[in-house]
Design an enzyme around this catalytic site. Sequence first.
Site, PDB file in Angstrom:
ATOM      1  N   HIS A 147       0.872  -1.196   0.000  1.00  0.00           N
ATOM      2  CA  HIS A 147       0.000   0.000   0.000  1.00  0.00           C
ATOM      3  C   HIS A 147       0.900   1.235   0.000  1.00  0.00           C
ATOM      4  O   HIS A 147       1.251   1.792   1.040  1.00  0.00           O
ATOM      5  CB  HIS A 147      -0.910  -0.021   1.230  1.00  0.00           C
ATOM      6  CG  HIS A 147      -1.760   1.211   1.369  1.00  0.00           C
ATOM      7  ND1 HIS A 147      -2.553   1.451   2.460  1.00  0.00           N
ATOM      8  CD2 HIS A 147      -1.946   2.287   0.555  1.00  0.00           C
ATOM      9  CE1 HIS A 147      -3.180   2.599   2.321  1.00  0.00           C
ATOM     10  NE2 HIS A 147      -2.817   3.142   1.178  1.00  0.00           N
TER      11      HIS A 147
ATOM     12  N   HIS B 217       1.722   4.708  -2.657  1.00  0.00           N
ATOM     13  CA  HIS B 217       1.369   5.453  -3.872  1.00  0.00           C
ATOM     14  C   HIS B 217       2.654   5.945  -4.525  1.00  0.00           C
ATOM     15  O   HIS B 217       3.462   6.611  -3.866  1.00  0.00           O
ATOM     16  CB  HIS B 217       0.465   6.635  -3.530  1.00  0.00           C
ATOM     17  CG  HIS B 217      -0.812   6.190  -2.884  1.00  0.00           C
ATOM     18  ND1 HIS B 217      -1.983   6.029  -3.590  1.00  0.00           N
ATOM     19  CD2 HIS B 217      -1.095   5.818  -1.612  1.00  0.00           C
ATOM     20  CE1 HIS B 217      -2.931   5.602  -2.771  1.00  0.00           C
ATOM     21  NE2 HIS B 217      -2.417   5.469  -1.565  1.00  0.00           N
TER      22      HIS B 217
ATOM     23  N   ARG C 218       5.892  17.345 -15.799  1.00  0.00           N
ATOM     24  CA  ARG C 218       5.743  17.896 -17.148  1.00  0.00           C
ATOM     25  C   ARG C 218       6.540  17.140 -18.218  1.00  0.00           C
ATOM     26  O   ARG C 218       6.296  17.316 -19.395  1.00  0.00           O
ATOM     27  CB  ARG C 218       6.185  19.380 -17.164  1.00  0.00           C
ATOM     28  CG  ARG C 218       5.312  20.304 -16.324  1.00  0.00           C
ATOM     29  CD  ARG C 218       3.938  20.499 -16.971  1.00  0.00           C
ATOM     30  NE  ARG C 218       2.953  21.031 -16.039  1.00  0.00           N
ATOM     31  CZ  ARG C 218       2.733  22.321 -15.827  1.00  0.00           C
ATOM     32  NH1 ARG C 218       3.406  23.229 -16.484  1.00  0.00           N
ATOM     33  NH2 ARG C 218       1.815  22.705 -14.963  1.00  0.00           N
TER      34      ARG C 218
ATOM     35  N   ASP D   3      -5.429   3.529  -9.844  1.00  0.00           N
ATOM     36  CA  ASP D   3      -6.512   4.034  -8.992  1.00  0.00           C
ATOM     37  C   ASP D   3      -7.438   4.984  -9.742  1.00  0.00           C
ATOM     38  O   ASP D   3      -6.975   5.833 -10.516  1.00  0.00           O
ATOM     39  CB  ASP D   3      -5.923   4.829  -7.815  1.00  0.00           C
ATOM     40  CG  ASP D   3      -5.507   3.927  -6.661  1.00  0.00           C
ATOM     41  OD1 ASP D   3      -5.729   2.706  -6.732  1.00  0.00           O
ATOM     42  OD2 ASP D   3      -4.954   4.483  -5.690  1.00  0.00           O
TER      43      ASP D   3
ATOM     44  N   GLY E 260      -8.167   8.612  -2.808  1.00  0.00           N
ATOM     45  CA  GLY E 260      -8.708   9.939  -2.547  1.00  0.00           C
ATOM     46  C   GLY E 260      -9.700   9.981  -1.408  1.00  0.00           C
ATOM     47  O   GLY E 260      -9.789   9.054  -0.612  1.00  0.00           O
TER      48      GLY E 260
ATOM     49  N   HIS F 290      -9.513   1.976  -1.315  1.00  0.00           N
ATOM     50  CA  HIS F 290      -9.379   2.691  -0.051  1.00  0.00           C
ATOM     51  C   HIS F 290     -10.775   2.792   0.569  1.00  0.00           C
ATOM     52  O   HIS F 290     -11.730   3.177  -0.121  1.00  0.00           O
ATOM     53  CB  HIS F 290      -8.834   4.097  -0.284  1.00  0.00           C
ATOM     54  CG  HIS F 290      -7.363   4.147  -0.553  1.00  0.00           C
ATOM     55  ND1 HIS F 290      -6.801   3.578  -1.649  1.00  0.00           N
ATOM     56  CD2 HIS F 290      -6.346   4.705   0.163  1.00  0.00           C
ATOM     57  CE1 HIS F 290      -5.486   3.776  -1.617  1.00  0.00           C
ATOM     58  NE2 HIS F 290      -5.182   4.465  -0.532  1.00  0.00           N
TER      59      HIS F 290
ATOM     60  N   GLU G  96     -11.120   5.045   5.949  1.00  0.00           N
ATOM     61  CA  GLU G  96     -10.070   5.990   6.374  1.00  0.00           C
ATOM     62  C   GLU G  96     -10.785   7.280   6.777  1.00  0.00           C
ATOM     63  O   GLU G  96     -10.953   7.572   7.948  1.00  0.00           O
ATOM     64  CB  GLU G  96      -9.064   6.224   5.248  1.00  0.00           C
ATOM     65  CG  GLU G  96      -7.927   7.174   5.634  1.00  0.00           C
ATOM     66  CD  GLU G  96      -7.068   7.607   4.431  1.00  0.00           C
ATOM     67  OE1 GLU G  96      -7.539   7.530   3.287  1.00  0.00           O
ATOM     68  OE2 GLU G  96      -5.930   8.064   4.668  1.00  0.00           O
TER      69      GLU G  96
ATOM     70  N   ASP H   6       2.034   4.047   2.855  1.00  0.00           N
ATOM     71  CA  ASP H   6       1.080   4.887   2.129  1.00  0.00           C
ATOM     72  C   ASP H   6       1.823   5.930   1.266  1.00  0.00           C
ATOM     73  O   ASP H   6       1.879   5.784   0.044  1.00  0.00           O
ATOM     74  CB  ASP H   6       0.119   5.564   3.128  1.00  0.00           C
ATOM     75  CG  ASP H   6      -1.224   5.925   2.524  1.00  0.00           C
ATOM     76  OD1 ASP H   6      -1.457   5.622   1.344  1.00  0.00           O
ATOM     77  OD2 ASP H   6      -2.061   6.521   3.243  1.00  0.00           O
TER      78      ASP H   6
HETATM   79 ZN   LIG Z   1      -3.322   5.036   0.307  1.00  0.00          ZN
END
Ligand SMILES: [Zn+2]
Length: 339
Positions: free
Chosen positions: A15, A17, A70, A137, A169, A196, A199, A277
């Site tokens: 888990h 990101h 970018r 995600d 999110g 998710h 939370e 996380d």
């Molecule tokens: Zn997360």
Amino acid sequence: MTDEQIARLPKAEVHLHLEGTITPETLWAMAAANHVALPVDSIHELQRLYTFTSFDAFIELWLLMCSCFRTPEDYELMVDGFLAECARQNIRYAELHFTPYNHERFGIGGRKALDIVTRRLSDAQASGGPVVRLITDISGESSGQSGDYTVTLLEEEANPLVVALGLGGPETGLPRAMFKEWFARARRAGYWTVAHAGETGGAEHVQQAVTELGVRRVQHGVRAAEDPAALRLLAEKGVCCDIALTSNECLKVVPSVAAHPLRRFMEAGVPVTLSTDDPPFFGTDLGREWRRARDELGLSTHELWELNLNGLRYGLAETATRRRLLLEFEQAARSILRA
Ligand SMILES: [Zn+2]
């Protein structure tokens, strides 16, 4: 388990990101190189932004960070930073959440970004780096467009590393059941699903993730502890919760790590893993999460090791790969934990 054993043992982290591995220093350099205006005047002020007072403040910084990507090199830099951390901490298996929609919205295009990340990770694995799988995600904060975009991408692409659809999110006002159709499409296309839940949303979100979205794992799931029926459901279905102690403390999901219900999940028979996380966002790394679980929640050597193996047992890579890693991990543990 000693600090030295924690440092040396091979680890799984499921888990995490990818965008959440960007440090303030990298973000500052990237914004300067790409002429993106940040709402701060110095690196010190940016570092202070990484201390959150709410989940909304966290998402605000998250989107600002996404707007700084970018060039292809920005994505390579991000992957290289992640790989360097894996090498430093002996992380041998990882599942990375990545949100292509945000890069479609702000950056060089979601599919192009995903291709660059995939190539970099595949090259690293071929030269002895960690085994990494990707979870794309849906971003909850832009659910409508993001849901269609992400699932269509999964249906149309045959990316060698992507194994699952995820959902990230905020949760407030976004019941998990609302995402049901997109999750059904992803499952029909042959992907695992994770989400998710529990939370910023309550126990009912965790139940919906299991019953409506058919998830294999839940990211966080912490607030399932508020309802014994939610914990029972997770245990009965064998759905694993990917716990991130420091993240939960920083975003005020729990008042402190000592008050975290991790042990109640374990006692209820819910499989759990430990993850970071978004490490620099919460000033942590995987070794620190293990030490906090040991020191503040009293997890034994055996319990910590079982949580680590759960990352492979409940992981989403193909079975042969996970079995090979399990055997390697067990062999390493026999020598490191005995020493
Ligand atoms: Zn997360």
